[in-house]
Scaffold this motif. Structure first.
Motif, PDB file in Angstrom:
ATOM      1  N   ILE A   1       0.817  -1.225   0.000  1.00 40.85           N
ATOM      2  CA  ILE A   1       0.000   0.000   0.000  1.00 40.85           C
ATOM      3  C   ILE A   1       0.849   1.272   0.000  1.00 40.85           C
ATOM      4  O   ILE A   1       0.340   2.355  -0.277  1.00 40.85           O
ATOM      5  CB  ILE A   1      -1.069   0.021   1.117  1.00 40.85           C
ATOM      6  N   VAL A   2       2.140   1.167   0.283  1.00 41.75           N
ATOM      7  CA  VAL A   2       3.041   2.325   0.093  1.00 41.75           C
ATOM      8  C   VAL A   2       4.076   1.894  -0.948  1.00 41.75           C
ATOM      9  O   VAL A   2       3.812   2.007  -2.139  1.00 41.75           O
ATOM     10  CB  VAL A   2       3.661   2.794   1.429  1.00 41.75           C
ATOM     11  N   THR A   3       5.224   1.395  -0.519  1.00 41.38           N
ATOM     12  CA  THR A   3       6.203   0.842  -1.472  1.00 41.38           C
ATOM     13  C   THR A   3       7.005  -0.217  -0.736  1.00 41.38           C
ATOM     14  O   THR A   3       6.972  -0.303   0.487  1.00 41.38           O
ATOM     15  CB  THR A   3       7.243   1.895  -1.938  1.00 41.38           C
ATOM     16  N   ALA A   4       7.776  -0.975  -1.510  1.00 43.76           N
ATOM     17  CA  ALA A   4       8.693  -1.943  -0.912  1.00 43.76           C
ATOM     18  C   ALA A   4       9.756  -1.197  -0.118  1.00 43.76           C
ATOM     19  O   ALA A   4       9.965   0.005  -0.294  1.00 43.76           O
ATOM     20  CB  ALA A   4       9.354  -2.770  -2.002  1.00 43.76           C
ATOM     21  N   GLY A   5      10.428  -1.943   0.738  1.00 45.15           N
ATOM     22  CA  GLY A   5      11.436  -1.357   1.614  1.00 45.15           C
ATOM     23  C   GLY A   5      10.902  -1.344   3.024  1.00 45.15           C
ATOM     24  O   GLY A   5       9.673  -1.241   3.229  1.00 45.15           O
ATOM     25  N   VAL A   6      11.800  -1.478   3.975  1.00 51.97           N
ATOM     26  CA  VAL A   6      11.364  -1.505   5.372  1.00 51.97           C
ATOM     27  C   VAL A   6      10.732  -0.156   5.733  1.00 51.97           C
ATOM     28  O   VAL A   6       9.725  -0.099   6.446  1.00 51.97           O
ATOM     29  CB  VAL A   6      12.556  -1.857   6.290  1.00 51.97           C
TER      30      VAL A   6
ATOM     31  N   GLY B   1       9.142   1.854   3.654  1.00 54.64           N
ATOM     32  CA  GLY B   1       7.827   1.894   3.003  1.00 54.64           C
ATOM     33  C   GLY B   1       6.805   1.121   3.822  1.00 54.64           C
ATOM     34  O   GLY B   1       5.682   1.587   4.051  1.00 54.64           O
ATOM     35  N   ALA B   2       7.209  -0.073   4.282  1.00 55.84           N
ATOM     36  CA  ALA B   2       6.281  -0.908   5.056  1.00 55.84           C
ATOM     37  C   ALA B   2       5.982  -0.276   6.421  1.00 55.84           C
ATOM     38  O   ALA B   2       4.847  -0.318   6.904  1.00 55.84           O
ATOM     39  CB  ALA B   2       6.858  -2.310   5.222  1.00 55.84           C
ATOM     40  N   LEU B   3       7.003   0.323   7.027  1.00 58.82           N
ATOM     41  CA  LEU B   3       6.803   1.005   8.320  1.00 58.82           C
ATOM     42  C   LEU B   3       5.800   2.145   8.154  1.00 58.82           C
ATOM     43  O   LEU B   3       4.855   2.306   8.938  1.00 58.82           O
ATOM     44  CB  LEU B   3       8.140   1.573   8.830  1.00 58.82           C
ATOM     45  N   PHE B   4       6.006   2.918   7.100  1.00 61.50           N
ATOM     46  CA  PHE B   4       5.120   4.047   6.854  1.00 61.50           C
ATOM     47  C   PHE B   4       3.690   3.556   6.586  1.00 61.50           C
ATOM     48  O   PHE B   4       2.715   4.138   7.060  1.00 61.50           O
ATOM     49  CB  PHE B   4       5.675   4.866   5.690  1.00 61.50           C
ATOM     50  N   ALA B   5       3.604   2.429   5.858  1.00 67.38           N
ATOM     51  CA  ALA B   5       2.282   1.824   5.614  1.00 67.38           C
ATOM     52  C   ALA B   5       1.618   1.495   6.950  1.00 67.38           C
ATOM     53  O   ALA B   5       0.414   1.691   7.126  1.00 67.38           O
ATOM     54  CB  ALA B   5       2.433   0.568   4.768  1.00 67.38           C
ATOM     55  N   GLY B   6       2.415   0.998   7.893  1.00 63.00           N
ATOM     56  CA  GLY B   6       1.882   0.670   9.217  1.00 63.00           C
ATOM     57  C   GLY B   6       1.268   1.895   9.879  1.00 63.00           C
ATOM     58  O   GLY B   6       0.187   1.829  10.480  1.00 63.00           O
ATOM     59  N   PHE B   7       1.936   3.027   9.748  1.00 62.74           N
ATOM     60  CA  PHE B   7       1.403   4.273  10.337  1.00 62.74           C
ATOM     61  C   PHE B   7       0.133   4.722   9.602  1.00 62.74           C
ATOM     62  O   PHE B   7      -0.803   5.226  10.224  1.00 62.74           O
ATOM     63  CB  PHE B   7       2.461   5.382  10.300  1.00 62.74           C
ATOM     64  N   LEU B   8       0.124   4.545   8.270  1.00 63.27           N
ATOM     65  CA  LEU B   8      -1.068   4.957   7.511  1.00 63.27           C
ATOM     66  C   LEU B   8      -2.279   4.119   7.926  1.00 63.27           C
ATOM     67  O   LEU B   8      -3.389   4.636   8.087  1.00 63.27           O
ATOM     68  CB  LEU B   8      -0.831   4.779   6.013  1.00 63.27           C
ATOM     69  N   THR B   9      -2.031   2.812   8.092  1.00 62.44           N
ATOM     70  CA  THR B   9      -3.151   1.931   8.459  1.00 62.44           C
ATOM     71  C   THR B   9      -3.661   2.283   9.855  1.00 62.44           C
ATOM     72  O   THR B   9      -4.871   2.402  10.074  1.00 62.44           O
ATOM     73  CB  THR B   9      -2.709   0.451   8.375  1.00 62.44           C
TER      74      THR B   9
END
Ligand SMILES: Cc1cc2nc3c(=O)[nH]c(=O)nc-3n(C[C@H](O)[C@H](O)[C@H](O)COP(=O)(O)OP(=O)(O)OC[C@H]3O[C@@H](n4cnc5c(N)ncnc54)[C@H](O)[C@@H]3O)c2cc1C
Length: 531
Positions: free
Chosen positions: A498-503, A505-513
């Motif tokens: 939902i954001v991009t690959a990369g730790v 990107g995934a961390l930021f996705a966690g904050f967005l969710t």
């Protein structure tokens, strides 16, 4: 402590949120929700937690799987560092890799990527004295993309009504750059093919060569590392170890060996999950960080897939490339072996990245289009204390899933002689690349093991052995369904898709969710708190 579902464990009757997977996205969402008072349960299918941040141990060594370096965490005031500090209570420490983080090797030439924008530019300008203007322009474009990314990604967590009202405007400037391929943009600033090849020298960080990748993905990686690379002190496993106490403190748990078979929907709402042993667990919200393809293709009941046309969504995304990784154990400390901290990106002389990939996909005996070499033991200051007298190296290359498909139904570790000898041939070719650059290592290798795309499928559940979830092509950025909210009430997505690959990107996705679920911008709250 992370527990196994197969062992005795205490489960609550009901959770506020159940998260599927324990990758960086779920860990970050889980920590944010726990800090907001929620009791969360993370269910991980693998025998170890962390998703691609997990490590595995064999023959007295420890190897990191999906972390070789992370940018933008060496400055305490940096946004990414503050987000990491928030989900780990500042317990995760970072070791800086030093002045040079990446070395781009093309034939016999080496181009160093130096820490700090000015140093980075100066170094490249030394190699390309006639290209000063193009190099400056390139860096400007990278920063332009980074600036535009902020509103683009924060829009994903806004309430629906605001998305409808403001979404178009917030996405516009990023989309203008996202629609262009990396090659298109690089060719617009220079005709020098060697410079283009060097600038795209980190394409392995997002898995698509320049003619196929979106420029914004390229730019986000480039900018991410401009201030240098860092490695988690104590290895990648420290991420789970430092997030888990936050989850536990709020009454939550991380369970391994806990594969989710189905997301349970009642009256149009996600209400729980069914595990591999048919045990049902209930929660107010379900979050999946197992990838959008896995979630919609394998876990949702058919009527909902049809009702919300989820297959049509999946038809619009492509699984990313697969890889092979040679995990090497060596006799000797990183100092004794003179291991560098910087990564190598090794390319053949041919200046066309895309052409090399296409040729190799047709014929695996063609030169490797890219070989990435990382020296994790040298990057972690605690390594020698933890593993005295030893070192590790990882060598990665692209590997079409099709090359290994015929062994797909065999059992791990029992895939037969043909599989082993195919892998051994590849391993030896990869070792040759290493010895050419670091000849002192010949004779020092104690053991090695090559992971294949079917290893990735077996452990990570990515059906085509995907390295980075779904592809980062220009079309990806147009897909509005790549956001935390799904059409099903109380079901959310997180992680790299939902954001991009990369730790990061995934961390930021966690904050967005977490922001979407809590109805507030958690990133803003964290940054305000630390000010
Ligand atoms: C070889 C390699 C090297 C990399 N190097 C770097 C690097 O140096 N720096 C960097 O920033 N990034 C790197 N990355 C990328 C980065 O690791 C990933 O983008 C990121 O970790 C993905 O996080 P995620 O939250 O999306 O989930 P993932 O890490 O993909 O985790 C998803 C989890 O869901 C679990 N799961 C799947 N199905 C189920 C189910 N049915 N039930 C329960 N659990 C399930 C899986 O087992 C997995 O643990 C690398 C990746 C790879 C593969």
């Amino acid at each position: 402590m992370v527990q196994s579902y197969k062992q005795k464990h205490q489960l609550a009757e009901h959770y506020d949120t159940i998260l599927i997977g324990s990758g960086m996205g779920c860990l970050a969402t889980g920590a944010c929700l726990a800090k907001a008072g929620q009791k969360v349960l993370l269910l991980e299918r693998h025998y170890t937690a962390g998703g691609y941040t997990h490590v595995f141990k064999r023959r007295g060594y420890e190897w990191d799987v999906g972390i070789h370096y992370i940018g933008e965490v060496n400055r305490e005031q940096g946004v990414l560092r503050q987000l990491f500090d928030y989900v780990t209570d500042g317990e995760l420490k970072w070791a800086d890799m030093g002045e040079v983080y990446d070395r781009i090797v093309i034939g016999d030439k080496i181009y160093d990527f130096r820490k700090g924008v000015k140093n980075w530019k100066d170094e490249l300008k030394k190699h390309f004295p006639d290209e000063h203007e193009a190099i400056d322009k390139y860096v400007d474009l990278v920063f332009e993309a980074s600036k535009a990314s902020r509103t683009f990604f924060s829009e994903k967590a806004m309430p629906k009504a605001m998305q409808t009202m403001l979404g178009g405007q917030m996405r516009k400037s990023y989309l203008q750059l996202a629609r262009k391929s990396t090659l298109e943009v690089l060719q617009s600033i220079t005709t020098n093919k060697e410079l283009i090849k060097v600038l795209a020298g980190q394409y392995g960080d997002y898995g698509l060569p320049p003619a196929k990748s979106s420029f914004v993905m390229h730019a986000s990686i480039s900018k991410h590392y401009f201030q240098g690379g860092c490695f988690p002190e104590g290895g990648s496993a420290r991420i789970v170890e430092t997030v888990e106490p936050i989850i536990e403190k709020a009454g939550g748990t991380i369970l391994t060996n806990a594969e989710v078979k189905e997301i349970i929907i009642e009256n149009g709402k996600a209400v729980g999950v069914r595990l591999w042993d048919d045990n049902v667990l209930k929660a107010n919200n379900i979050v999946s960080g197992a990838g959008i393809i896995n979630t919609y293709q394998k876990m949702l009941p058919d009527p909902y897939v049809k009702k919300f046309k989820l297959s049509q969504q999946l038809d619009q995304v492509t699984p990313s490339a697969a890889h092979a990784c040679l995990y090497i154990g060596l006799n000797g400390t990183p100092e004794e072996l003179n291991l560098p901290k910087a990564n190598y990106w090794v390319y053949p002389d041919d200046l066309d990245h895309d052409g090399l990939v296409a040729r190799y996909e047709k014929d695996l005996d063609a030169p490797f289009p890219v070989v990435y070499i990382s020296f994790p033991a040298a990057k972690d200051p605690t390594w020698t204390e933890r593993y005295p007298g030893k070192s590790t190296i990882d060598i990665i290359t692209v590997m079409p899933f099709e090359a290994f498909e015929k062994w797909e139904d065999t059992r791990w570790k029992k895939r037969g002689e043909a599989y082993e000898s195919f892998k051994d041939n590849l391993s030896k070719r990869l070792l040759e690349v290493l010895y050419k650059l670091e000849p002192q290592l010949e004779g020092k290798v104690d053991c090695y093991e090559l992971s294949s795309p079917i290893t990735t499928k077996h452990f990570m559940n990515y059906d085509r052995g995907e390295l980075y979830g779904i592809d980062h092509d220009p079309e990806r950025y147009e897909k509005r369904f790549l956001q935390p909210r799904t059409p099903i009430k109380n079901l959310y997505l997180t992680g790299q898709d939902i954001v991009t690959a990369g730790v990061a990107g995934a961390l930021f996705a966690g904050f967005l969710t977490a922001s979407t679920m809590l109805g507030k911008n958690v990133v803003k709250t964290v940054l305000k708190q630390t000010k």
